[in-house]
Design an enzyme around this catalytic site. Structure first.
Site: not given
Ligand code: NG1
Ligand code: ZN
Length: 545
Positions: A65, A279, A372, A501-502
């Site tokens: 992505s 992506d 957002a 963050s994930g």
């Molecule tokens: P994380 O890294 O968990 O904040 C980010 C985006 C999510 C989502 C994921 C997957 C922000 C703040 N966080 O996640 O909204 O799109 O990546 O791509 O934009």
């Molecule tokens: Zn993407």
């Protein structure tokens, strides 16, 4: 069994580096491409099991992505084009982390737990983005599938939402559309042309849209689609991948986080622009005003415009369907207030990550969900689609109602209901602006965003932060939420939250307040609190000004 022998042999060609542990997170596996070969092979295996289990086609998309070009990643797509279920995410992690000599054992464990009939056929659709590493990594996925006797269809270079669309088309026996890239272009462009017929006298200026393709797959696919749009949309494409680097100083994530225009785009004053991510499942819009001031129209503005438009159509069509907007904690406070207080639309807040928003949106007749950052789409329940179809056929419907219902029908066809889709969302926004005769400035003026800031803090273990209330409050470490609460009290119209963050090894900090300076300084102060209370590493966060 011969089947497992082949897995055993082939897995030696895709060995797991000893000790490497990765987790299937909110966006699948994502890390530096050099760590991913074994993951891809194993996700090919897992997708094959999932296909046998669901007796459906499953998708595997190779992409990272908006991450830097050197990274890569992989996501599984379930039968209706949605993200794979939580239990299978767990299996993905289990399989990914099995050391070489216990891979077969883990595989058999999943087969047993899920009671999978291995004599079932399996069908896997594979797609990839334009990263240099994607070719060999998607080959590893194909190897995984074939070693378990599954059948593959390699779509090659496609956007993430295109692959979701293909999977859904296949498993609905073509009801959703034809599972080809051309079928996708045809379905969307026909709907777009039908919608824009309702907008009279559009000038070439109004049809013109500047598109930043993030030097990725979206740019390539936009070029392919252009002839289908028959000049009803005149795309000026920049960052088309011919010279620049993927996501570098461009793309939706850069524009959203930096709150500035991408490099390589020649923007005239007031011109409508948009950026895709790497992506093409995210999009944000923007323009620069005559004073040179940059205006961002993010996922919240997109959700507001689309839900306002749909609500109006429902009223005109005399349809009593419940519409809701699903957001996350990152939604700008102004957007939530506008939707609830002025638009009287139900708003619900979920945890970050598309799958949470998608599930929440499924609870309504019409669920508009957007993060957002510009990832989102609209879901229409089966019952809602049926009511719309019935009204279309009803000969007693008067002309005004009929027009509204036809617009609803075309809008449904234009939306990729499987997942957020930059190309589809772009066309929806363009059509809505055209039908309502609105400029990007009119759209921007619907409400004014509260100034906000997003920051990252590196800590030794981000899991020490646990959250509740759709991630809006931190439960641990002790004292952190109290510290945030007292910092927020110092500012007007302020709000702040933190969450691990994930997708990156960081803690994210979000703050909004009445002025940009205040939002920046609140974000900084909260970052310091995280650094001090949650085990910050490296230098202390520095003030932004
Ligand atoms: P994380 O890294 O968990 O904040 C980010 C985006 C999510 C989502 C994921 C997957 C922000 C703040 N966080 O996640 O909204 O799109 O990546 O791509 O934009
Ligand atoms: Zn993407």
């Amino acid at each position: 069994m011969a089947q497992f022998e082949e897995v055993s042999q082939k897995s030696e060609l895709h060995p797991k580096p000893e000790g490497l542990m990765l987790q299937y997170g909110t966006a699948g596996f994502r890390t530096h491409a050099k760590h991913l070969d074994h993951i891809m092979f194993r996700m090919g295996l897992l997708a094959t099991l999932r296909s046998k289990k669901t007796k459906s086609t499953i998708g595997v998309m190779v992409t990272a992505s908006h991450n830097p070009e050197e990274d890569n990643g992989v996501k599984l797509i379930d039968p209706m084009g949605e993200m794979v279920t939580a239990v299978w995410e767990g299996y993905a992690t289990q399989l990914a982390n099995a050391e070489q000599d216990s891979l077969l054992k883990e595989l058999k464990d999943i087969i047993e737990k899920e009671d999978i009939d291995m004599s079932q056929p399996a069908s896997i659709y594979v797609g990839k983005d334009t990263r240099p590493s994607s070719a060999s990594l998607s080959q590893a996925v194909l190897d995984g599938v074939s070693s378990l006797g599954g059948k593959t269809h390699d779509y090659g270079l496609v956007t993430t939402p295109q692959l979701h669309y293909m999977v859904c088309c296949c498993n609905t026996n073509g009801c959703y559309g034809s599972p080809t890239v051309e079928g996708y272009y045809q379905k969307l462009s026909q709907a777009f042309l039908q919608l824009t017929q309702n907008a009279s006298n559009r000038t070439d200026d109004q049809k013109r849209l500047l598109v930043d393709g993030a030097n990725g797959i979206g740019a390539l696919k936009m070029r392919e689609m252009e002839p289908f749009l028959r000049s009803e949309l005149q795309v000026v494409l920049s960052n088309d991948g011919s010279s620049g680097k993927l996501n570098h100083m461009c793309g939706a994530d850069y524009v959203k986080v930096q709150q500035k225009a991408p490099q390589g785009m020649n923007m005239g004053v007031g011109e409508r622009c948009c950026s895709f991510d790497g992506d093409a499942d995210r999009i944000v819009f923007y323009y620069t005003d005559s004073k040179g001031c940059f205006h961002l129209l993010d996922g919240d503005k997109i959700a507001t415009l689309i839900s306002t438009y749909l609500k109006e159509l429902l009223t005109q069509a005399g349809l009593n369907l419940q519409i809701a907007v699903v957001q996350t904690a990152y939604a700008n406070g102004s957007s939530t207030r506008y939707l609830e207080d002025i638009m009287k639309v139900t708003v619900c807040c979920t945890k970050t990550g598309v799958k949470h928003l998608h599930h929440a949106a499924q609870e309504y007749d019409i669920g508009v969900y957007f993060e957002a950052n510009g990832h989102g789409t609209v879901l229409f329940s089966k019952a809602a689609q049926k009511q719309i179809q019935e009204l279309l056929k009803d000969s007693n419907t008067n002309d005004e109602r009929k027009r509204a219902v036809k617009l609803l029908e075309s809008t449904i066809n234009l939306i990729n209901q499987t997942v957020g889709d930059a190309i589809s969302d772009m066309l929806v926004i363009e059509a809505v602006l055209a039908i309502r005769g609105m400029s990007v400035q009119d759209w921007d003026a619907i409400y004014t965003d509260l100034p906000n800031r997003q920051l990252k803090v590196t800590v030794s273990d981000r899991r020490v932060i646990d959250t509740t209330d759709a991630e809006r409050r931190a439960v641990t470490p002790e004292g952190l939420q109290d510290a945030i609460d007292s910092l927020v009290k110092k500012y007007k119209s302020a709000r702040s939250f933190v969450r691990p963050s994930g997708t990156e090894d960081v803690v994210r900090v979000y703050a909004e307040a009445d002025t940009q300076e205040n939002a920046d300084s609140l974000a900084h102060e909260v970052s310091l609190a995280v650094y001090r209370l949650a085990g910050g590493v490296g230098d202390e966060p520095k003030p932004l000004h």
